[in-house]
Scaffold this active site. Structure first.
Site, mmCIF file in Angstrom:
data_model
loop_
_atom_site.group_PDB
_atom_site.id
_atom_site.type_symbol
_atom_site.label_atom_id
_atom_site.label_comp_id
_atom_site.label_asym_id
_atom_site.label_seq_id
_atom_site.Cartn_x
_atom_site.Cartn_y
_atom_site.Cartn_z
ATOM 1 N N GLU A 128 -8.210 -4.858 5.195
ATOM 2 C CA GLU A 128 -7.979 -4.460 3.796
ATOM 3 C C GLU A 128 -6.903 -5.443 3.076
ATOM 4 O OE1 GLU A 128 -8.076 -0.548 5.443
ATOM 5 O OE2 GLU A 128 -8.932 0.228 3.639
ATOM 6 N N ARG A 178 -9.830 16.318 6.170
ATOM 7 C CA ARG A 178 -10.499 16.586 5.037
ATOM 8 C C ARG A 178 -12.065 16.927 5.567
ATOM 9 N NH1 ARG A 178 -9.882 11.232 2.214
ATOM 10 N NH2 ARG A 178 -8.419 10.654 3.979
ATOM 11 N N ASN A 187 0.930 -1.156 -0.008
ATOM 12 C CA ASN A 187 0.137 -0.144 0.094
ATOM 13 C C ASN A 187 0.947 1.308 0.162
ATOM 14 O OD1 ASN A 187 -1.763 1.976 0.310
ATOM 15 N ND2 ASN A 187 -2.610 0.940 2.344
ATOM 16 N N HIS A 196 -12.820 3.454 -0.101
ATOM 17 C CA HIS A 196 -12.878 2.694 1.010
ATOM 18 C C HIS A 196 -13.260 1.354 0.691
ATOM 19 C CE1 HIS A 196 -12.664 5.792 4.213
ATOM 20 N NE2 HIS A 196 -11.529 5.471 3.919
ATOM 21 N N ARG A 226 -2.680 -2.089 -3.155
ATOM 22 C CA ARG A 226 -3.919 -1.506 -3.071
ATOM 23 C C ARG A 226 -3.842 -0.244 -3.785
ATOM 24 N NH1 ARG A 226 -5.809 1.313 2.525
ATOM 25 N NH2 ARG A 226 -8.043 2.169 1.510
#
Ligand code: AMP
Length: 394
Positions: free
Chosen positions: A379, A241, A9, A181, A93
């Protein structure tokens, strides 16, 4: 050591990795995980085994400044630790698979070319994800690679959920709601039949609440809508964010405050959200531990936005059977879960306070019309599974 699958990742300044060994007959076994952080500034390597025991933690040479040099450093550590083990495949990823990639794919030069065309849709993530693929291809040209996308799980949503109602010539450039996600949601969907069988085939909202935060509305374990849209700025308030803001505010930043596109990008991705409201931190733990009014307002706003979105997505689902919390805040903060469930009590969620303090897995009372759950996401395991399946390893 057995042969293994490597999961990567890659971000702008970090390379996270997991090593999965394949035991005979059963699923994937996590051997180790870790990261190289501070790439380009003060690079540092750390790794732990599956029990959290530290396997290594060292400062690296400043020459570790990009994906290629970070991978070289990681390869050196892997070769030392897993002597005799072969890398069967590398799963990555990749944040954006666009409208086309509705599932993971084996990387070929053509696929890589198509993924490069998506860089403008995710300029802060996609280039680094692809640089890691390039680096592996250069160093291990015979090892197959698989790209797993954060957007794929959301493909197949109804047209109204994907639509951004701007002129067609703009939509034709790829402007639509993609959702992100997805690997986290796909993992949760995959374990629901075992972890929460009574809601697995029903109307479920999954709240992935971490430093990035979003909600996914699932029917029968398929995504029908999510709070993320064209980018991962939309929807809920996050660590740095803002989530949804009136687009008129963005126009105001350009037209009245005279900010550049780069400045607006930095504000939207790195300087807003919990950090901006609290003026203290983007970390929920710091905010929950603070008595300062701006920190309390940040937590209030976070909970308010999640509860508001739960209402909206429950309307999309035509009612709700279950609510699942996951990721850093969702898995660990009983306080945030308690407040979100209290604000969503009107839907029929009755919290079991003791189970909530114990982090679940079931945190609603036995008679609760809508059940609530805490299910840890994974994940990396999702990527390892996809990689193994696509490469015919299992
Ligand atoms: P993630 O991005 O999923 O790794 O989540 C990271 C975020 O989870 C951190 O920024 C923290 O705000 C939050 N977090 C982790 N542990 C806790 C906790 N015990 N209580 C509240 N927030 C937590």
């Amino acid at each position: 050591m057995d042969d293994y699958v490597l999961v990567l990742n890659a971000g702008s300044s970090s390379l996270k990795f997991s090593v999965y060994g394949r035991p005979a007959g059963t699923g994937w076994r996590l051997e180790s995980r870790g990261q190289i952080e501070g790439i380009g500034t003060a690079p540092q390597f750390s790794a732990k085994d599956s029990n959290g025991v530290v396997l290594g933690k060292t400062k690296l040479d400043a020459a570790v400044r990009d994906a290629r040099t970070a991978l070289e450093s990681l390869a050196g550590w892997l070769a030392g630790r897993y002597q005799g083990g072969r890398v069967l495949g590398v799963g990555h990823r990749v944040v954006h698979g666009g409208a086309k990639f509705a599932g993971p794919t084996i990387v070929t030069p053509q696929v890589l070319g198509e993924l490069r065309e998506l860089i403008p849709l995710a300029p802060l993530h996609q280039p680094y994800n692809l640089a890691a693929i390039d680096a592996v291809a250069e160093r291990l040209p015979d090892v197959p690679q698989v790209a797993c996308f954060d957007t794929s799980f959301h493909r197949g949503q109804p047209a109204v959920a994907e639509l951004v109602p701007l002129p067609k010539h703009i939509r034709d450039t790829g402007v639509q709601r993609y959702g992100f996600h997805g690997l986290s949601y796909e993992y949760i969907a995959s374990v629901l039949p075992e972890s929460a069988p009574e809601i697995a085939n029903g109307r479920v909202l999954v709240a992935h609440l971490g430093s990035g935060a979003s909600l996914c509305a699932m029917k029968d374990r398929r995504s029908v809508d999510s709070s993320f849209g064209f980018t991962a700025v939309d929807g809920l308030c996050m660590g740095t964010r803002p989530g949804s803001v009136d687009p008129g505010v963005i126009l105001y930043l350009f037209q009245n405050l005279g900010l550049s596109a780069k400045e607006v990008e930095t504000i939207l991705y790195k300087k807003s959200g919990l950090l901006a409201i609290s003026g203290i931190s983007n970390d929920m733990r710091d905010l929950l531990g603070s008595a300062e009014p701006p920190a309390r307002l940040a937590v209030d706003y976070f909970v308010y936005r999640v509860a508001k979105e739960i209402g909206a997505l429950s309307a999309v689902l035509g009612g709700l059977d279950g609510l699942v919390f996951t990721a850093g805040i969702g898995e660990n903060s009983a306080e945030v879960r308690r407040r979100i469930c209290a604000a969503s009590a009107w839907l029929g969620i009755e919290l079991d306070a003791g189970a909530n303090e114990r982090n679940g897995p079931r945190i609603s009372r036995a008679g609760s019309r809508v059940s609530a759950w805490v299910i840890p996401t994974n994940e990396e395991l999702m990527i390892a599974r996809h990689t193994g399946r696509l490469l015919g390893l299992i």
